[in-house]
Design a protein around this motif. Structure first.
Motif, mmCIF file in Angstrom:
data_model
loop_
_atom_site.group_PDB
_atom_site.id
_atom_site.type_symbol
_atom_site.label_atom_id
_atom_site.label_comp_id
_atom_site.label_asym_id
_atom_site.label_seq_id
_atom_site.Cartn_x
_atom_site.Cartn_y
_atom_site.Cartn_z
ATOM 1 N N GLY A 80 42.867 32.127 38.175
ATOM 2 C CA GLY A 80 42.221 33.373 38.555
ATOM 3 C C GLY A 80 41.740 34.082 37.308
ATOM 4 O O GLY A 80 42.522 34.343 36.399
ATOM 5 N N PRO A 82 39.300 37.233 35.443
ATOM 6 C CA PRO A 82 38.704 38.548 35.703
ATOM 7 C C PRO A 82 37.221 38.432 35.995
ATOM 8 O O PRO A 82 36.555 37.506 35.532
ATOM 9 C CB PRO A 82 38.922 39.316 34.407
ATOM 10 C CG PRO A 82 39.643 38.429 33.477
ATOM 11 C CD PRO A 82 39.810 37.089 34.111
ATOM 12 N N GLY A 83 36.721 39.360 36.755
ATOM 13 C CA GLY A 83 35.294 39.421 37.032
ATOM 14 C C GLY A 83 34.551 40.021 35.857
ATOM 15 O O GLY A 83 35.138 40.368 34.829
ATOM 16 N N PRO A 88 40.383 44.027 33.760
ATOM 17 C CA PRO A 88 40.802 42.653 34.067
ATOM 18 C C PRO A 88 42.069 42.584 34.921
ATOM 19 O O PRO A 88 42.273 41.625 35.654
ATOM 20 C CB PRO A 88 41.042 42.031 32.696
ATOM 21 C CG PRO A 88 40.294 42.871 31.742
ATOM 22 C CD PRO A 88 40.233 44.246 32.320
ATOM 23 N N THR A 90 42.822 44.282 37.474
ATOM 24 C CA THR A 90 42.594 44.562 38.891
ATOM 25 C C THR A 90 42.145 43.323 39.661
ATOM 26 O O THR A 90 42.035 43.371 40.881
ATOM 27 C CB THR A 90 41.541 45.682 39.074
ATOM 28 O OG1 THR A 90 40.296 45.244 38.542
ATOM 29 C CG2 THR A 90 41.988 46.975 38.418
ATOM 30 N N HIS A 91 41.893 42.218 38.962
ATOM 31 C CA HIS A 91 41.419 40.988 39.606
ATOM 32 C C HIS A 91 42.611 40.081 39.946
ATOM 33 O O HIS A 91 43.566 39.991 39.186
ATOM 34 C CB HIS A 91 40.436 40.260 38.688
ATOM 35 C CG HIS A 91 39.201 41.066 38.437
ATOM 36 N ND1 HIS A 91 38.117 41.042 39.282
ATOM 37 C CD2 HIS A 91 38.890 41.942 37.449
ATOM 38 C CE1 HIS A 91 37.187 41.860 38.826
ATOM 39 N NE2 HIS A 91 37.630 42.425 37.721
ATOM 40 N N ARG A 93 45.196 37.046 40.458
ATOM 41 C CA ARG A 93 45.610 35.859 39.705
ATOM 42 C C ARG A 93 46.894 35.330 40.312
ATOM 43 O O ARG A 93 47.633 36.054 40.946
ATOM 44 C CB ARG A 93 45.771 36.144 38.223
ATOM 45 C CG ARG A 93 46.776 37.187 37.882
ATOM 46 C CD ARG A 93 46.109 38.345 37.172
ATOM 47 N NE ARG A 93 47.028 39.371 36.768
ATOM 48 C CZ ARG A 93 46.867 40.635 37.087
ATOM 49 N NH1 ARG A 93 45.867 41.022 37.842
ATOM 50 N NH2 ARG A 93 47.711 41.540 36.663
ATOM 51 N N GLY A 148 46.191 42.572 42.056
ATOM 52 C CA GLY A 148 45.710 43.794 41.412
ATOM 53 C C GLY A 148 46.856 44.792 41.350
ATOM 54 O O GLY A 148 47.980 44.508 41.768
#
Length: 167
Positions: A80, A82-83, A88, A90-91, A93, A148
């Protein structure tokens, strides 16, 4: 007394998020225990899935992480990324705690993994048949999903792959 357990009860949302992270992962961070050191080591590895949706990688015997797994197959995979925007953390994983197994060449399992892996990762065809490369599968003992801030779950393998539940 205040409940300090950071994990939410497992629900369908968490299970699906974990499956999606595994299915869409093209790489991950592989953590191993080095035999010649008191310190763990982390490497980036390419990932795909087998026919049941379990993670699989193709690694070289020349790699430090391969030597470590040969000595001690206990490992962890973090998948997973980060967007492009936002914090980072909040993404989502997923950390998979696992035991690595090297797949023997010239077996049906190896042939099936090779066909699937190369179909999912076509550039791997360049090196998939090199004699120093081999497939590694992972038997997952448990997983920690972080969706997140404030969204964490401990998952069992059967939460991720419900078709493997025993009756």
């Amino acid at each position: 007394m205040t409940n300090t357990d950071p994990y939410r009860p497992v629900d369908d949302t968490a299970c699906q998020m974990a499956r999606n992270l595994i299915e869409n992962a093209t790489f991950g961070a592989l953590a191993v225990l080095r035999p010649d050191s008191a310190f763990p080591s982390v490497s980036r590895v390419a990932l795909a899935t087998d026919g049941q949706g379990h993670p699989v990688t193709l690694i070289s015997t020349l790699a430090d992480h391969t030597r470590a797994l040969t000595t001690n197959p206990a490992c962890a995979l973090l998948i997973g990324e980060p967007g492009d925007k936002g914090d980072p953390l909040t993404h989502p994983r997923l950390t998979l705690h696992a035991i690595a197994q090297f797949v023997v060449r010239e077996t049906e399992k190896h042939a099936a993994l090779r066909a699937r892996y190369v179909s999912l990762r076509p550039k791997a065809k360049l090196y998939a048949d090199f004699t120093d490369f081999g497939f590694v599968t992972f038997t997952i003992s448990d997983a920690v999903l972080n969706g997140g801030f404030g969204k964490a779950w401990c998952l069992a393998p059967t939460d991720i792959w419900p078709d493997q539940r025993t009756t």
